[in-house]
Design a protein around this motif. Structure first.
Motif, PDB file in Angstrom:
ATOM      1  N   ARG A  57       0.825  -1.204   0.000  1.00 21.37           N
ATOM      2  CA  ARG A  57       0.000   0.000   0.000  1.00 21.37           C
ATOM      3  C   ARG A  57       0.862   1.258   0.000  1.00 21.37           C
ATOM      4  O   ARG A  57       0.569   2.222  -0.722  1.00 21.37           O
ATOM      5  N   ALA A  58       1.909   1.256   0.811  1.00 24.78           N
ATOM      6  CA  ALA A  58       2.776   2.432   0.876  1.00 24.78           C
ATOM      7  C   ALA A  58       3.423   2.708  -0.468  1.00 24.78           C
ATOM      8  O   ALA A  58       3.548   3.871  -0.892  1.00 24.78           O
ATOM      9  N   LEU A  59       3.837   1.661  -1.164  1.00 27.60           N
ATOM     10  CA  LEU A  59       4.474   1.839  -2.467  1.00 27.60           C
ATOM     11  C   LEU A  59       3.476   2.336  -3.508  1.00 27.60           C
ATOM     12  O   LEU A  59       3.789   3.202  -4.325  1.00 27.60           O
ATOM     13  N   LEU A  60       2.252   1.799  -3.472  1.00 24.06           N
ATOM     14  CA  LEU A  60       1.232   2.243  -4.426  1.00 24.06           C
ATOM     15  C   LEU A  60       0.857   3.704  -4.197  1.00 24.06           C
ATOM     16  O   LEU A  60       0.591   4.448  -5.150  1.00 24.06           O
ATOM     17  N   GLU A  61       0.848   4.117  -2.949  1.00 29.57           N
ATOM     18  CA  GLU A  61       0.398   5.477  -2.628  1.00 29.57           C
ATOM     19  C   GLU A  61       1.534   6.496  -2.638  1.00 29.57           C
ATOM     20  O   GLU A  61       1.284   7.693  -2.425  1.00 29.57           O
ATOM     21  N   ASP A  62       2.744   6.052  -2.905  1.00 26.45           N
ATOM     22  CA  ASP A  62       3.883   6.974  -2.952  1.00 26.45           C
ATOM     23  C   ASP A  62       3.818   7.780  -4.256  1.00 26.45           C
ATOM     24  O   ASP A  62       4.000   7.222  -5.346  1.00 26.45           O
ATOM     25  N   PRO A  63       3.590   9.079  -4.194  1.00 23.18           N
ATOM     26  CA  PRO A  63       3.449   9.870  -5.423  1.00 23.18           C
ATOM     27  C   PRO A  63       4.739  10.010  -6.211  1.00 23.18           C
ATOM     28  O   PRO A  63       4.711  10.400  -7.385  1.00 23.18           O
ATOM     29  N   SER A  64       5.878   9.692  -5.598  1.00 22.73           N
ATOM     30  CA  SER A  64       7.156   9.812  -6.305  1.00 22.73           C
ATOM     31  C   SER A  64       7.452   8.586  -7.179  1.00 22.73           C
ATOM     32  O   SER A  64       8.396   8.600  -7.974  1.00 22.73           O
ATOM     33  N   VAL A  65       6.648   7.531  -7.035  1.00 18.72           N
ATOM     34  CA  VAL A  65       6.864   6.295  -7.807  1.00 18.72           C
ATOM     35  C   VAL A  65       6.157   6.412  -9.151  1.00 18.72           C
ATOM     36  O   VAL A  65       4.948   6.639  -9.211  1.00 18.72           O
ATOM     37  N   ASP A  66       6.913   6.246 -10.223  1.00 19.57           N
ATOM     38  CA  ASP A  66       6.364   6.343 -11.577  1.00 19.57           C
ATOM     39  C   ASP A  66       5.952   4.997 -12.153  1.00 19.57           C
ATOM     40  O   ASP A  66       5.061   4.917 -12.996  1.00 19.57           O
ATOM     41  N   ILE A  67       6.626   3.920 -11.726  1.00 19.21           N
ATOM     42  CA  ILE A  67       6.497   2.604 -12.360  1.00 19.21           C
ATOM     43  C   ILE A  67       6.417   1.535 -11.287  1.00 19.21           C
ATOM     44  O   ILE A  67       7.086   1.632 -10.247  1.00 19.21           O
ATOM     45  N   VAL A  68       5.626   0.507 -11.549  1.00 23.23           N
ATOM     46  CA  VAL A  68       5.590  -0.672 -10.681  1.00 23.23           C
ATOM     47  C   VAL A  68       6.027  -1.889 -11.486  1.00 23.23           C
ATOM     48  O   VAL A  68       5.529  -2.129 -12.591  1.00 23.23           O
ATOM     49  N   LEU A  69       6.968  -2.640 -10.940  1.00 21.93           N
ATOM     50  CA  LEU A  69       7.375  -3.931 -11.501  1.00 21.93           C
ATOM     51  C   LEU A  69       6.682  -5.030 -10.719  1.00 21.93           C
ATOM     52  O   LEU A  69       6.563  -4.939  -9.487  1.00 21.93           O
ATOM     53  N   THR A  70       6.261  -6.102 -11.418  1.00 21.19           N
ATOM     54  CA  THR A  70       5.691  -7.233 -10.693  1.00 21.19           C
ATOM     55  C   THR A  70       6.098  -8.553 -11.329  1.00 21.19           C
ATOM     56  O   THR A  70       6.030  -8.730 -12.544  1.00 21.19           O
ATOM     57  N   ALA A  71       6.584  -9.462 -10.488  1.00 15.95           N
ATOM     58  CA  ALA A  71       6.815 -10.849 -10.857  1.00 15.95           C
ATOM     59  C   ALA A  71       6.158 -11.710  -9.778  1.00 15.95           C
ATOM     60  O   ALA A  71       6.748 -12.642  -9.239  1.00 15.95           O
ATOM     61  N   ALA A  72       4.930 -11.330  -9.443  1.00 14.19           N
ATOM     62  CA  ALA A  72       4.144 -12.055  -8.442  1.00 14.19           C
ATOM     63  C   ALA A  72       3.731 -13.423  -8.991  1.00 14.19           C
ATOM     64  O   ALA A  72       4.049 -13.775 -10.139  1.00 14.19           O
ATOM     65  N   ILE A  73       3.006 -14.208  -8.199  1.00 11.54           N
ATOM     66  CA  ILE A  73       2.382 -15.417  -8.725  1.00 11.54           C
ATOM     67  C   ILE A  73       1.609 -15.006  -9.978  1.00 11.54           C
ATOM     68  O   ILE A  73       0.876 -14.012  -9.955  1.00 11.54           O
ATOM     69  N   PRO A  74       1.760 -15.709 -11.100  1.00 10.47           N
ATOM     70  CA  PRO A  74       1.194 -15.228 -12.366  1.00 10.47           C
ATOM     71  C   PRO A  74      -0.262 -14.796 -12.310  1.00 10.47           C
ATOM     72  O   PRO A  74      -0.623 -13.754 -12.874  1.00 10.47           O
ATOM     73  N   ALA A  75      -1.108 -15.541 -11.615  1.00 11.84           N
ATOM     74  CA  ALA A  75      -2.530 -15.206 -11.565  1.00 11.84           C
ATOM     75  C   ALA A  75      -2.810 -13.928 -10.782  1.00 11.84           C
ATOM     76  O   ALA A  75      -3.915 -13.385 -10.852  1.00 11.84           O
ATOM     77  N   GLU A  76      -1.807 -13.429 -10.054  1.00 15.32           N
ATOM     78  CA  GLU A  76      -1.988 -12.217  -9.249  1.00 15.32           C
ATOM     79  C   GLU A  76      -1.418 -10.961  -9.914  1.00 15.32           C
ATOM     80  O   GLU A  76      -1.601  -9.849  -9.415  1.00 15.32           O
ATOM     81  N   ARG A  77      -0.731 -11.138 -11.025  1.00 17.03           N
ATOM     82  CA  ARG A  77      -0.040  -9.999 -11.648  1.00 17.03           C
ATOM     83  C   ARG A  77      -1.006  -8.965 -12.208  1.00 17.03           C
ATOM     84  O   ARG A  77      -0.760  -7.757 -12.123  1.00 17.03           O
ATOM     85  N   ALA A  78      -2.097  -9.413 -12.797  1.00 19.93           N
ATOM     86  CA  ALA A  78      -3.039  -8.464 -13.399  1.00 19.93           C
ATOM     87  C   ALA A  78      -3.645  -7.547 -12.346  1.00 19.93           C
ATOM     88  O   ALA A  78      -3.761  -6.332 -12.565  1.00 19.93           O
ATOM     89  N   ASP A  79      -4.038  -8.096 -11.204  1.00 17.57           N
ATOM     90  CA  ASP A  79      -4.633  -7.267 -10.149  1.00 17.57           C
ATOM     91  C   ASP A  79      -3.638  -6.241  -9.626  1.00 17.57           C
ATOM     92  O   ASP A  79      -4.001  -5.087  -9.348  1.00 17.57           O
ATOM     93  N   ILE A  80      -2.379  -6.645  -9.472  1.00 15.96           N
ATOM     94  CA  ILE A  80      -1.354  -5.697  -9.037  1.00 15.96           C
ATOM     95  C   ILE A  80      -1.187  -4.603 -10.082  1.00 15.96           C
ATOM     96  O   ILE A  80      -1.088  -3.412  -9.752  1.00 15.96           O
TER      97      ILE A  80
END
Length: 342
Positions: A57-80
């Motif tokens: 949550r902190a990373l998603l709400e950080d206004p200084s973050v431009d990009i999110v990388l994800t290599a979560a469990i494959p079925a969870e990547r779309a929601d992230i």
């Protein structure tokens, strides 16, 4: 300076994604240490010591973050990815970024509504220098008009280090959604096809007796309005091979052929990224190992300039749709249960 955060570290592909963006000039604002595989977390901390850790949550709400990388469990990547885009971030997902038709529609909607970028790091093209050389040769007309691609994606199973989700189709989407998305991406790219149809596909189980529903073999026959492609993927790379898989791509043109031996030249030249060109002048070997990788730099430029130089957004969705279609239509072979994977 662009800043990115990492949410989802369930697969080791996160290492080259994270490292690629740092090398391209971006700064990692932090990563969420939550994972299904503590070994991946340990490996990340070892490879990238000192990176800050923070909750999702902190990373998603950080206004200084431009990009999110994800290599979560494959079925969870779309929601992230959707959550990140709704928070104003662009996204780079490990493949497969999408494991169901419902996810594809939801991600499409999020992209349309937010204007953010959803990119999938198809590592078998984007971090393989040999593919850059092949693209250049094709652009220069070295083999004439491309007629067909033959893509082989064998992998070593490494069962002892795989988490439980790796063997559950509900989590990884099936072998054609997972691995064959690489070869579908390459077929569209090297044939210059905007779209294609699945002429035939199959999935099978030939290996481990105690995992009868695990898909360890898959094949796809693709057709576009200008070319055809055959794909074979599997989990049968023998332990004697000095790398995780003998990934190969053969591109047939009207005036020659190109073969990529991406990771190893069996009993031949040492190293990776071997390109073999056959044309009217003869046979040539090209060492592509020093060719620069450009995907991460181009991705950052696209995030900054709102362009599509690394990969068109439409291409991402077409690859996902074709992989899902191939998986849904696949015949069952090799002793898989008639009701299909669970």
């Amino acid at each position: 300076m662009m800043r990115f955060a990492v949410i989802g570290i369930d697969h080791r592909h996160i290492y080259h994604m994270l490292g690629g963006l740092i090398e391209a000039g971006a700064t990692c604002a932090g990563f969420d240490p939550e994972t299904s595989d503590p070994r991946v977390l340990a490996g990340l901390r070892e490879r990238f010591p000192g990176l800050p850790e923070a909750g999702r949550r902190a990373l998603l709400e950080d206004p200084s973050v431009d990009i999110v990388l994800t290599a979560a469990i494959p079925a969870e990547r779309a929601d992230i990815a959707i959550a990140a885009m709704r928070h104003g971030k662009d996204v780079m997902a490990d493949k497969p970024g999408i494991t169901s038709a419902a996810q594809l529609e939801a991600v499409r909607r999020a992209v349309a509504e937010t204007g953010r970028i959803f990119s999938i790091c198809f590592s078998e093209r984007f971090i393989v220098p040999a593919t850059t050389v092949a693209e250049r040769l094709i652009r220069e007309g070295a083999i004439g008009r491309v007629v067909q691609t033959l893509g082989l994606g064998p992998h070593r199973l490494n069962r002892a280090i795989r988490p439980a989700w790796f063997f559950d189709t509900a989590h990884y989407g099936g072998i054609l959604v997972d691995i064959a998305s690489h070869q579908i991406d390459q077929f569209l790219t090297f044939t210059g096809s905007a779209d294609a149809t699945i002429a035939a596909s199959a999935i099978g189980h030939f290996g481990l007796d105690d995992l009868p529903d695990f898909q360890d073999f898959g094949e796809v026959l693709l057709r576009s309005d200008t070319a055809t492609g055959y794909i074979r993927v599997d989990w049968f790379t023998a332990d004697g091979l000095p790398t995780w898989g003998d990934g190969r791509l053969t591109i047939l043109g009207t005036e020659g052929t190109i073969e990529l031996r991406k990771y190893v030249d069996i009993a031949g030249r040492p190293g990776t990224d071997h390109v073999f060109l056959v044309d009217a002048k003869g046979v040539r070997h090209i060492d592509a190992s020093n060719e620069p990788v450009t995907y991460f730099r181009r991705f950052l430029a696209d995030c900054r300039d709102r362009t599509e130089t690394a990969m068109r957004q439409a291409h991402v969705f077409t690859v996902c749709r074709l992989a899902l279609d191939a998986q849904a239509k696949a015949a069952l072979i090799g002793g898989m249960r008639p009701e299909g994977p669970r």
